[in-house]
Design a protein around this motif. Structure first.
Motif, PDB file in Angstrom:
ATOM      1  N   LEU A 278      43.230  46.790  54.713  1.00 16.64           N
ATOM      2  CA  LEU A 278      43.607  46.465  56.084  1.00 16.64           C
ATOM      3  C   LEU A 278      43.875  44.973  56.247  1.00 16.64           C
ATOM      4  CD1 LEU A 278      43.921  47.327  59.067  1.00 16.64           C
ATOM      5  CD2 LEU A 278      41.453  46.952  59.328  1.00 16.64           C
ATOM      6  N   ARG A 279      42.969  44.139  55.746  1.00 22.66           N
ATOM      7  CA  ARG A 279      43.119  42.694  55.902  1.00 22.66           C
ATOM      8  C   ARG A 279      44.277  42.144  55.058  1.00 22.66           C
ATOM      9  NH1 ARG A 279      41.707  42.518  60.188  1.00 22.66           N
ATOM     10  NH2 ARG A 279      39.574  42.240  60.930  1.00 22.66           N
ATOM     11  N   ALA A 280      44.583  42.810  53.945  1.00 22.81           N
ATOM     12  CA  ALA A 280      45.663  42.328  53.081  1.00 22.81           C
ATOM     13  C   ALA A 280      46.981  42.235  53.832  1.00 22.81           C
ATOM     14  CB  ALA A 280      45.807  43.244  51.867  1.00 22.81           C
ATOM     15  N   LEU A 281      47.185  43.120  54.777  1.00 18.99           N
ATOM     16  CA  LEU A 281      48.454  43.161  55.504  1.00 18.99           C
ATOM     17  C   LEU A 281      48.692  41.899  56.323  1.00 18.99           C
ATOM     18  CD1 LEU A 281      48.376  46.867  56.718  1.00 18.99           C
ATOM     19  CD2 LEU A 281      49.566  45.913  54.729  1.00 18.99           C
ATOM     20  N   GLY A 282      47.610  41.185  56.657  1.00 23.81           N
ATOM     21  CA  GLY A 282      47.748  39.984  57.467  1.00 23.81           C
ATOM     22  C   GLY A 282      47.807  38.694  56.665  1.00 23.81           C
ATOM     23  N   LEU A 283      47.880  38.797  55.338  1.00 24.44           N
ATOM     24  CA  LEU A 283      47.874  37.595  54.520  1.00 24.44           C
ATOM     25  C   LEU A 283      49.195  36.831  54.580  1.00 24.44           C
ATOM     26  CD1 LEU A 283      46.053  38.864  51.314  1.00 24.44           C
ATOM     27  CD2 LEU A 283      45.128  37.343  53.069  1.00 24.44           C
ATOM     28  N   GLY A 284      50.302  37.569  54.607  1.00 22.69           N
ATOM     29  CA  GLY A 284      51.594  36.896  54.576  1.00 22.69           C
ATOM     30  C   GLY A 284      52.737  37.859  54.810  1.00 22.69           C
ATOM     31  N   ARG A 285      53.958  37.378  54.552  1.00 23.44           N
ATOM     32  CA  ARG A 285      55.151  38.166  54.863  1.00 23.44           C
ATOM     33  C   ARG A 285      55.487  39.174  53.765  1.00 23.44           C
ATOM     34  NH1 ARG A 285      60.175  35.124  57.069  1.00 23.44           N
ATOM     35  NH2 ARG A 285      60.342  34.395  54.914  1.00 23.44           N
ATOM     36  N   THR A 286      55.096  38.894  52.526  1.00 24.94           N
ATOM     37  CA  THR A 286      55.451  39.771  51.409  1.00 24.94           C
ATOM     38  C   THR A 286      54.185  40.132  50.651  1.00 24.94           C
ATOM     39  OG1 THR A 286      57.579  38.620  51.216  1.00 24.94           O
ATOM     40  CG2 THR A 286      56.925  40.028  49.372  1.00 24.94           C
ATOM     41  N   VAL A 287      53.639  41.309  50.952  1.00 23.90           N
ATOM     42  CA  VAL A 287      52.374  41.739  50.354  1.00 23.90           C
ATOM     43  C   VAL A 287      52.555  43.085  49.669  1.00 23.90           C
ATOM     44  CG1 VAL A 287      49.950  42.299  50.766  1.00 23.90           C
ATOM     45  CG2 VAL A 287      51.061  40.525  52.146  1.00 23.90           C
ATOM     46  N   THR A 288      52.178  43.153  48.406  1.00 21.47           N
ATOM     47  CA  THR A 288      52.165  44.414  47.654  1.00 21.47           C
ATOM     48  C   THR A 288      50.714  44.820  47.445  1.00 21.47           C
ATOM     49  OG1 THR A 288      54.173  43.762  46.465  1.00 21.47           O
ATOM     50  CG2 THR A 288      52.880  45.566  45.526  1.00 21.47           C
ATOM     51  N   LEU A 289      50.383  46.057  47.775  1.00 24.15           N
ATOM     52  CA  LEU A 289      49.029  46.573  47.590  1.00 24.15           C
ATOM     53  C   LEU A 289      49.041  47.642  46.504  1.00 24.15           C
ATOM     54  CD1 LEU A 289      46.040  46.713  48.593  1.00 24.15           C
ATOM     55  CD2 LEU A 289      46.782  48.568  50.109  1.00 24.15           C
ATOM     56  N   GLU A 290      48.207  47.466  45.496  1.00 23.00           N
ATOM     57  CA  GLU A 290      48.067  48.449  44.421  1.00 23.00           C
ATOM     58  C   GLU A 290      46.644  48.980  44.415  1.00 23.00           C
ATOM     59  OE1 GLU A 290      50.208  49.772  42.426  1.00 23.00           O
ATOM     60  OE2 GLU A 290      51.911  48.396  42.167  1.00 23.00           O
ATOM     61  N   ARG A 291      46.504  50.294  44.612  1.00 23.56           N
ATOM     62  CA  ARG A 291      45.195  50.951  44.502  1.00 23.56           C
ATOM     63  C   ARG A 291      45.083  51.564  43.109  1.00 23.56           C
ATOM     64  NH1 ARG A 291      42.264  52.475  49.251  1.00 23.56           N
ATOM     65  NH2 ARG A 291      43.260  51.807  51.189  1.00 23.56           N
ATOM     66  N   ILE A 292      44.043  51.194  42.381  1.00 18.42           N
ATOM     67  CA  ILE A 292      43.870  51.628  40.996  1.00 18.42           C
ATOM     68  C   ILE A 292      42.748  52.655  40.945  1.00 18.42           C
ATOM     69  CG2 ILE A 292      43.616  50.875  38.616  1.00 18.42           C
ATOM     70  CD1 ILE A 292      45.899  49.457  40.091  1.00 18.42           C
ATOM     71  N   ASP A 293      43.094  53.913  40.780  1.00 22.13           N
ATOM     72  CA  ASP A 293      42.069  54.958  40.705  1.00 22.13           C
ATOM     73  C   ASP A 293      41.153  54.719  39.512  1.00 22.13           C
ATOM     74  OD1 ASP A 293      43.035  56.263  42.929  1.00 22.13           O
ATOM     75  OD2 ASP A 293      44.299  57.644  41.789  1.00 22.13           O
ATOM     76  N   GLY A 294      39.860  54.805  39.757  1.00 20.07           N
ATOM     77  CA  GLY A 294      38.873  54.636  38.696  1.00 20.07           C
ATOM     78  C   GLY A 294      38.471  53.206  38.426  1.00 20.07           C
ATOM     79  N   ALA A 295      39.014  52.250  39.193  1.00 15.69           N
ATOM     80  CA  ALA A 295      38.759  50.839  38.928  1.00 15.69           C
ATOM     81  C   ALA A 295      37.398  50.399  39.465  1.00 15.69           C
ATOM     82  CB  ALA A 295      39.854  49.975  39.538  1.00 15.69           C
ATOM     83  N   LEU A 296      36.821  49.418  38.784  1.00 13.08           N
ATOM     84  CA  LEU A 296      35.595  48.773  39.233  1.00 13.08           C
ATOM     85  C   LEU A 296      35.938  47.649  40.209  1.00 13.08           C
ATOM     86  CD1 LEU A 296      33.744  48.504  35.793  1.00 13.08           C
ATOM     87  CD2 LEU A 296      33.333  50.179  37.608  1.00 13.08           C
ATOM     88  N   HIS A 297      34.895  46.924  40.634  1.00 10.40           N
ATOM     89  CA  HIS A 297      35.109  45.807  41.568  1.00 10.40           C
ATOM     90  C   HIS A 297      36.068  44.784  40.984  1.00 10.40           C
ATOM     91  CE1 HIS A 297      34.513  42.672  44.425  1.00 10.40           C
ATOM     92  NE2 HIS A 297      33.800  41.925  43.607  1.00 10.40           N
ATOM     93  N   ASP A 298      35.901  44.421  39.716  1.00 11.41           N
ATOM     94  CA  ASP A 298      36.922  43.642  39.023  1.00 11.41           C
ATOM     95  C   ASP A 298      37.806  44.641  38.303  1.00 11.41           C
ATOM     96  OD1 ASP A 298      38.526  42.106  37.362  1.00 11.41           O
ATOM     97  OD2 ASP A 298      36.968  40.608  37.010  1.00 11.41           O
ATOM     98  N   VAL A 299      39.004  44.812  38.810  1.00 13.40           N
ATOM     99  CA  VAL A 299      39.923  45.818  38.276  1.00 13.40           C
ATOM    100  C   VAL A 299      40.107  45.657  36.772  1.00 13.40           C
ATOM    101  CG1 VAL A 299      42.338  46.532  38.322  1.00 13.40           C
ATOM    102  CG2 VAL A 299      41.127  46.135  40.471  1.00 13.40           C
ATOM    103  N   PHE A 300      40.108  44.402  36.285  1.00 14.60           N
ATOM    104  CA  PHE A 300      40.399  44.142  34.879  1.00 14.60           C
ATOM    105  C   PHE A 300      39.164  44.172  33.991  1.00 14.60           C
ATOM    106  CE2 PHE A 300      43.865  42.322  37.355  1.00 14.60           C
ATOM    107  CZ  PHE A 300      44.928  43.021  36.795  1.00 14.60           C
ATOM    108  N   LEU A 301      38.051  44.682  34.534  1.00 16.92           N
ATOM    109  CA  LEU A 301      36.863  44.975  33.724  1.00 16.92           C
ATOM    110  C   LEU A 301      36.587  46.478  33.699  1.00 16.92           C
ATOM    111  CD1 LEU A 301      34.391  42.142  34.826  1.00 16.92           C
ATOM    112  CD2 LEU A 301      36.057  42.116  32.958  1.00 16.92           C
ATOM    113  N   SER A 302      37.497  47.267  34.205  1.00 17.79           N
ATOM    114  CA  SER A 302      37.329  48.715  34.284  1.00 17.79           C
ATOM    115  C   SER A 302      37.428  49.354  32.905  1.00 17.79           C
ATOM    116  CB  SER A 302      38.376  49.310  35.224  1.00 17.79           C
ATOM    117  OG  SER A 302      38.334  48.696  36.497  1.00 17.79           O
ATOM    118  N   ALA A 303      37.274  50.673  32.844  1.00 14.16           N
ATOM    119  CA  ALA A 303      37.394  51.409  31.589  1.00 14.16           C
ATOM    120  C   ALA A 303      38.774  51.175  30.981  1.00 14.16           C
ATOM    121  CB  ALA A 303      37.167  52.899  31.839  1.00 14.16           C
TER     122      ALA A 303
END
Length: 329
Positions: A278-303
């Motif tokens: 929700l808050r990401a939408l208010g960051l700026g004019r060009t925002v891409t949101l990626e939801r990663i199924d199965g991800a941990l809090h740090d997406v790049f430390l996931s399985a």
């Protein structure tokens, strides 16, 4: 700030170097931070990325650095003051009274990165990347310093409290007086190490963590620090109007609670991902949101399979918004 950084072999091994430097904030206080770089002989200086870690954390993800350098970027990470490599015995770990106190060291890191270019070459285009509280700090810095970063990538940024903005406002009302008069006082909260348990090779994760730099139960929560985070989140809620392209990556779901549950192996066990979205939408004019199924809090430390998906999505965004950014090469 030291004009000629003294690079030394880093704790991550021969492929990494680090340099400590000092930067004075608007309050005139000089604070020590540490810049880490991944060595990449023969690569040009056209593009770089600077990574900001989360609270009570430090940079250790060599795989992330290798992803970026494998795509022709210079990779840098900063251990901000009172964190990781920058910890000092006379300072409270993780503490800051105002998130803007990090601005000077981030700006100094940009200057150091720019100074490393060959004589006569243009400074590199720098993508700023931040995780969790580092993501909040990165977004606020980018809004206050337009024109320096070329893109902004946020990995599970702590843009809002759990549940609703009402939780943030209520917490700020309670914490505010204590933060004004006793900012370094510790707020007693239940200790949970669920996220650490999911990532540390000393528990049930795959990552080798140094407990000296990243304690399993995190640093003590202090009133001034929490007040600073809440103030930063309030700014995000009002909208930041960042002009550069922004990528926000989050888990597909959150898991919260006072007791460990198996779902915490494949969800964000720290933040509320729906509030982040929700808050990401208010960051700026060009925002891409990626939801990663199965991800941990740090997406790049996931399985591994989840990280593979996350890196593929990141690579696709880089191709569109960084490598093909509409400017002449």
């Amino acid at each position: 700030m030291t004009s000629d950084p003294d690079w030394q072999t880093d704790i991550l091994g021969a492929d990494f170097e680090a340099c400590a430097f000092q930067a004075a904030g608007a309050d005139g206080i000089e604070r020590t931070a540490t810049l880490v770089r991944h060595l990449q002989p023969g690569r040009g200086p056209a593009r770089a990325v600077l990574f900001l870690h989360g609270w009570s954390d430090y940079f250790f993800n060599a795989e992330l650095a290798e992803f970026w350098t494998g795509r022709g970027f210079q990779f840098f990470a900063i251990d901000m003051h009172n964190h990781g490599r920058s910890l000092r015995p006379d300072a409270p770990g993780g503490y800051v009274a105002d998130l803007a106190d990090y601005d000077a060291e981030i700006t100094a890191a940009f200057r150091i990165i720019g100074s490393l270019r060959p004589e006569g070459a243009d400074p590199p285009s720098v993508t700023l990347m931040g995780h969790s509280t580092g993501g909040l700090i990165a977004a606020l810095w980018a809004s206050r310093h337009p024109g320096l970063a070329s893109q902004l990538i946020l990995d599970s940024p702590w843009l809002e409290m759990h549940g609703s903005p009402a939780v943030r406002r209520a917490t700020r009302t309670v914490v505010g007086p204590l933060a004004r008069f006793r900012p370094e006082s510790v707020i007693r909260l239940p200790e949970r190490a669920f996220y650490w348990r999911s990532i540390s090779s000393a528990a049930e994760g795959e990552w080798s963590l140094d407990d000296k730099y990243r304690p399993p139960h995190a640093f003590p929560v202090r009133a001034g620090w929490l007040s600073a985070v809440l103030a930063g989140q309030a700014r995000v809620a009002r909208g930041l109007k960042i002009e550069i392209p922004i990528l926000v990556m989050i888990s597909g779901a959150s898991a919260n609670g006072m007791f460990w549950k198996e779902s915490m192996r494949s969800t964000d066990a720290v933040l509320d991902v729906n509030m982040i979205a929700l808050r990401a939408l208010g960051l700026g004019r060009t925002v891409t949101l990626e939801r990663i199924d199965g991800a941990l809090h740090d997406v790049f430390l996931s399985a591994p399979r989840v990280r593979k998906d996350a890196y593929a999505r990141l690579a696709r965004w880089i191709q569109a918004y960084v490598l093909d950014d509409g400017r002449a090469e």
